[in-house]
Design an enzyme around this catalytic site. Structure first.
Site, PDB file in Angstrom:
ATOM      1  N   HIS A  93     -22.646 -23.016  23.781  1.00  0.00           N
ATOM      2  CA  HIS A  93     -23.680 -22.358  24.575  1.00  0.00           C
ATOM      3  C   HIS A  93     -25.010 -23.038  24.350  1.00  0.00           C
ATOM      4  CE1 HIS A  93     -23.148 -20.416  20.686  1.00  0.00           C
ATOM      5  NE2 HIS A  93     -24.459 -20.212  20.678  1.00  0.00           N
ATOM      6  N   MET A  94     -25.833 -22.984  25.380  1.00  0.00           N
ATOM      7  CA  MET A  94     -27.187 -23.524  25.306  1.00  0.00           C
ATOM      8  C   MET A  94     -28.150 -22.349  25.232  1.00  0.00           C
ATOM      9  SD  MET A  94     -29.036 -25.775  28.244  1.00  0.00           S
ATOM     10  CE  MET A  94     -28.430 -27.398  27.807  1.00  0.00           C
TER      11      MET A  94
HETATM   12  P1  5GP Z   1     -25.377 -19.576  17.748  1.00  0.00           P
HETATM   13  O1  5GP Z   1     -25.933 -19.257  16.402  1.00  0.00           O
HETATM   14  O2  5GP Z   1     -23.879 -19.586  17.779  1.00  0.00           O
HETATM   15  O3  5GP Z   1     -25.979 -20.808  18.374  1.00  0.00           O
HETATM   16  O4  5GP Z   1     -25.890 -18.405  18.697  1.00  0.00           O
HETATM   17  C1  5GP Z   1     -25.136 -17.276  18.998  1.00  0.00           C
HETATM   18  C2  5GP Z   1     -26.033 -16.322  19.743  1.00  0.00           C
HETATM   19  O5  5GP Z   1     -25.244 -15.358  20.396  1.00  0.00           O
HETATM   20  C3  5GP Z   1     -27.007 -15.561  18.832  1.00  0.00           C
HETATM   21  O6  5GP Z   1     -28.357 -15.813  19.241  1.00  0.00           O
HETATM   22  C4  5GP Z   1     -26.606 -14.097  19.018  1.00  0.00           C
HETATM   23  O7  5GP Z   1     -27.702 -13.218  19.013  1.00  0.00           O
HETATM   24  C5  5GP Z   1     -25.889 -14.128  20.360  1.00  0.00           C
HETATM   25  N1  5GP Z   1     -24.849 -13.122  20.509  1.00  0.00           N
HETATM   26  C6  5GP Z   1     -23.848 -12.858  19.635  1.00  0.00           C
HETATM   27  N2  5GP Z   1     -23.054 -11.885  20.114  1.00  0.00           N
HETATM   28  C7  5GP Z   1     -23.554 -11.535  21.339  1.00  0.00           C
HETATM   29  C8  5GP Z   1     -23.154 -10.591  22.319  1.00  0.00           C
HETATM   30  O8  5GP Z   1     -22.168  -9.862  22.178  1.00  0.00           O
HETATM   31  N3  5GP Z   1     -23.909 -10.505  23.437  1.00  0.00           N
HETATM   32  C9  5GP Z   1     -25.012 -11.297  23.642  1.00  0.00           C
HETATM   33  N4  5GP Z   1     -25.675 -11.122  24.771  1.00  0.00           N
HETATM   34  N5  5GP Z   1     -25.412 -12.206  22.729  1.00  0.00           N
HETATM   35  C10 5GP Z   1     -24.696 -12.321  21.587  1.00  0.00           C
END
Ligand code: 5GP
Length: 116
Positions: free
Chosen positions: A99-100
């Site tokens: 994801h971005m």
């Molecule tokens: P990463 O650390 O993997 O780059 O970012 C994951 C992001 O996903 C985090 O900013 C976190 O807040 C978001 N996130 C995790 N679970 C959910 C969810 O169930 N719904 C939404 N909208 N965001 C999520």
């Protein structure tokens, strides 16, 4: 097992979706780090940047097209924003479906936190 983002794509769990097309979806981060914090996600479940192949180039290029459109719609195109993709532990990746992050709406400061 399907990633949490695949569940969002399939409407199995709710989210605030702001954009969707044939290749990507975008929705507001559940724990925003800036006034605008949107996640732009390829519909294909690719775990990390390390797993990207040439056949993903169309979908991953679309992340940028979508980012530009979403930034404009959220009124931050001119003021500016940051696009971020985390990979694995040192990158701080928590969800293993590429994801971005689109972050903006305030001055985001230096690119990285300072450490010794
Ligand atoms: P990463 O650390 O993997 O780059 O970012 C994951 C992001 O996903 C985090 O900013 C976190 O807040 C978001 N996130 C995790 N679970 C959910 C969810 O169930 N719904 C939404 N909208 N965001 C999520």
């Amino acid at each position: 097992m399907a990633s949490i983002f695949t569940k969002i794509i399939n409407r199995e769990i709710p989210s605030d979706i702001v954009y969707e097309d044939d290749l990507v979806i975008a929705f507001r981060d559940i724990s925003p780090q800036a006034p605008v914090h949107i996640l732009i996600v390829p519909k294909k479940e690719i775990a990390t940047v390390n797993d990207v192949t040439a056949e993903d180039e169309m979908a991953l290029g679309r992340l940028f097209t979508a980012a530009a459109k979403i930034a404009e719609e959220n009124g931050i195109a001119a003021s500016g924003y940051r696009l971020m993709v985390n990979c694995n532990e040192d990158g701080g990746q928590e969800v293993f479906h590429i994801h971005m992050h689109l972050l903006g709406g305030r001055n985001l400061g230096p690119m990285l936190a300072k450490h010794d």
